[in-house]
Scaffold this motif. Structure first.
Motif, PDB file in Angstrom:
ATOM      1  N   GLY A 114      17.905  -1.717  -5.423  1.00 37.74           N
ATOM      2  CA  GLY A 114      16.623  -1.384  -5.398  1.00 37.74           C
ATOM      3  C   GLY A 114      16.174  -0.735  -4.291  1.00 37.74           C
ATOM      4  O   GLY A 114      16.647  -0.870  -3.256  1.00 37.74           O
ATOM      5  N   VAL A 115      14.780  -0.200  -4.551  1.00 33.10           N
ATOM      6  CA  VAL A 115      14.197   0.449  -3.069  1.00 33.10           C
ATOM      7  C   VAL A 115      12.518   0.144  -3.482  1.00 33.10           C
ATOM      8  O   VAL A 115      12.053   0.045  -4.490  1.00 33.10           O
ATOM      9  N   ARG A 116      11.923  -0.250  -2.158  1.00 31.68           N
ATOM     10  CA  ARG A 116      10.562  -0.374  -2.555  1.00 31.68           C
ATOM     11  C   ARG A 116       9.828   0.132  -1.281  1.00 31.68           C
ATOM     12  O   ARG A 116      10.173  -0.102  -0.127  1.00 31.68           O
ATOM     13  N   TYR A 117       8.863   1.068  -1.555  1.00 33.72           N
ATOM     14  CA  TYR A 117       7.868   1.277  -0.383  1.00 33.72           C
ATOM     15  C   TYR A 117       6.326   1.092  -0.547  1.00 33.72           C
ATOM     16  O   TYR A 117       6.005   0.969  -1.934  1.00 33.72           O
ATOM     17  N   SER A 118       5.861   0.634   0.349  1.00 38.75           N
ATOM     18  CA  SER A 118       4.385   0.025   0.341  1.00 38.75           C
ATOM     19  C   SER A 118       3.486   0.498   1.347  1.00 38.75           C
ATOM     20  O   SER A 118       4.263   0.567   2.681  1.00 38.75           O
ATOM     21  N   THR A 119       2.281   0.691   1.491  1.00 37.37           N
ATOM     22  CA  THR A 119       1.518   0.946   2.428  1.00 37.37           C
ATOM     23  C   THR A 119       0.840  -0.595   2.607  1.00 37.37           C
ATOM     24  O   THR A 119       0.767  -1.396   1.561  1.00 37.37           O
ATOM     25  N   LEU A 120       0.519  -0.883   3.725  1.00 36.04           N
ATOM     26  CA  LEU A 120      -0.035  -2.390   3.874  1.00 36.04           C
ATOM     27  C   LEU A 120      -1.503  -2.280   4.333  1.00 36.04           C
ATOM     28  O   LEU A 120      -2.007  -1.160   4.841  1.00 36.04           O
ATOM     29  N   PRO A 121      -2.289  -3.239   3.650  1.00 42.08           N
ATOM     30  CA  PRO A 121      -3.717  -3.123   3.727  1.00 42.08           C
ATOM     31  C   PRO A 121      -4.219  -3.233   5.327  1.00 42.08           C
ATOM     32  O   PRO A 121      -5.453  -2.732   5.383  1.00 42.08           O
ATOM     33  N   PHE A 122      -3.935  -3.899   6.469  1.00 38.84           N
ATOM     34  CA  PHE A 122      -4.689  -4.140   7.390  1.00 38.84           C
ATOM     35  C   PHE A 122      -3.990  -3.569   8.634  1.00 38.84           C
ATOM     36  O   PHE A 122      -2.796  -3.409   8.947  1.00 38.84           O
ATOM     37  N   ALA A 123      -4.820  -2.731   9.512  1.00 39.71           N
ATOM     38  CA  ALA A 123      -4.364  -1.868  10.426  1.00 39.71           C
ATOM     39  C   ALA A 123      -4.042  -2.892  11.888  1.00 39.71           C
ATOM     40  O   ALA A 123      -4.596  -3.966  12.028  1.00 39.71           O
ATOM     41  N   ILE A 124      -2.805  -2.406  12.505  1.00 39.80           N
ATOM     42  CA  ILE A 124      -2.750  -3.175  13.697  1.00 39.80           C
ATOM     43  C   ILE A 124      -3.265  -2.512  14.901  1.00 39.80           C
ATOM     44  O   ILE A 124      -3.738  -3.258  15.807  1.00 39.80           O
ATOM     45  N   THR A 125      -3.704  -1.322  14.550  1.00 41.26           N
ATOM     46  CA  THR A 125      -4.282  -0.424  15.628  1.00 41.26           C
ATOM     47  C   THR A 125      -5.333   0.438  14.860  1.00 41.26           C
ATOM     48  O   THR A 125      -4.885   0.701  13.740  1.00 41.26           O
ATOM     49  N   PRO A 126      -6.571   0.767  15.583  1.00 41.70           N
ATOM     50  CA  PRO A 126      -7.536   1.485  14.884  1.00 41.70           C
ATOM     51  C   PRO A 126      -7.163   2.653  14.219  1.00 41.70           C
ATOM     52  O   PRO A 126      -6.628   3.377  14.717  1.00 41.70           O
ATOM     53  N   GLY A 127      -7.472   2.867  12.899  1.00 40.59           N
ATOM     54  CA  GLY A 127      -7.341   4.119  12.187  1.00 40.59           C
ATOM     55  C   GLY A 127      -6.033   4.308  11.728  1.00 40.59           C
ATOM     56  O   GLY A 127      -5.764   5.247  11.353  1.00 40.59           O
TER      57      GLY A 127
END
Length: 162
Positions: A97-110
């Motif tokens: 299997g493979v999974r790619y996702s973008t995460l909702p909360f920034a660690i650094t601005p922008g």
């Protein structure tokens, strides 16, 4: 061969943020929409899914709490299971299997963080299919805003049905 298709839509309202019984704010929760597809033959199952969430709706609420903001997310995944012996379907199939996702909360601005996961596994059933064990190995890599995280996971699942 059989084909299965599914879809979902979910909406949530908000979550209230309190500290010491004092209401600071409320944060809008996302709308989620997703779809999946699975194709199965006698020896091979292939599946994929996509999920979108509107986390950017909470951006103003997050920045009010001194956070760096939030982004809409997408989660894409897919994989297959190969049955090595059709007479013994549940004896050590090969799973990838493979999974790619973008995460909702920034660690650094922008900067929106993201992650990539790869997995491999197998399993077996016994006791007239009432018991089973599954094992897997995953490699996850997360990054964003100058931060990087790499992790190996070993997964063990045990199934017992009455």
């Amino acid at each position: 061969p059989t084909l299965s298709i599914g879809a979902m839509l979910r909406t949530d309202h908000n979550v209230k943020v309190d500290i010491d019984s004092t209401r600071l704010t409320q944060v809008d929760l996302p709308i989620s929409a997703g779809a999946g597809v699975q194709w199965r033959s006698s020896r091979l199952t292939i599946a994929g899914q996509a999920l979108w969430r509107s986390w950017s709706d909470a951006n103003a609420d997050i920045t009010t709490l001194d956070g760096y903001g939030s982004f809409n997310t997408i989660d894409l995944g897919g994989g297959f299971e190969y049955i090595r012996n059709p007479r013994r379907r549940y004896q050590f199939p090969i799973r990838l299997g493979v999974r790619y996702s973008t995460l909702p909360f920034a660690i650094t601005p922008g900067v929106q963080p993201h992650e990539l996961e790869l997995s491999v596994g197998t399993g077996t059933r016994f006791a007239a299919q009432r018991g089973g064990i599954d094992v897997g190995l995953e490699r996850a890599v997360r990054s964003g805003g100058g931060y990087h995280e790499r992790v190996w996971r070993v997964l063990i699942g045990i199934t017992v049905r009455p």
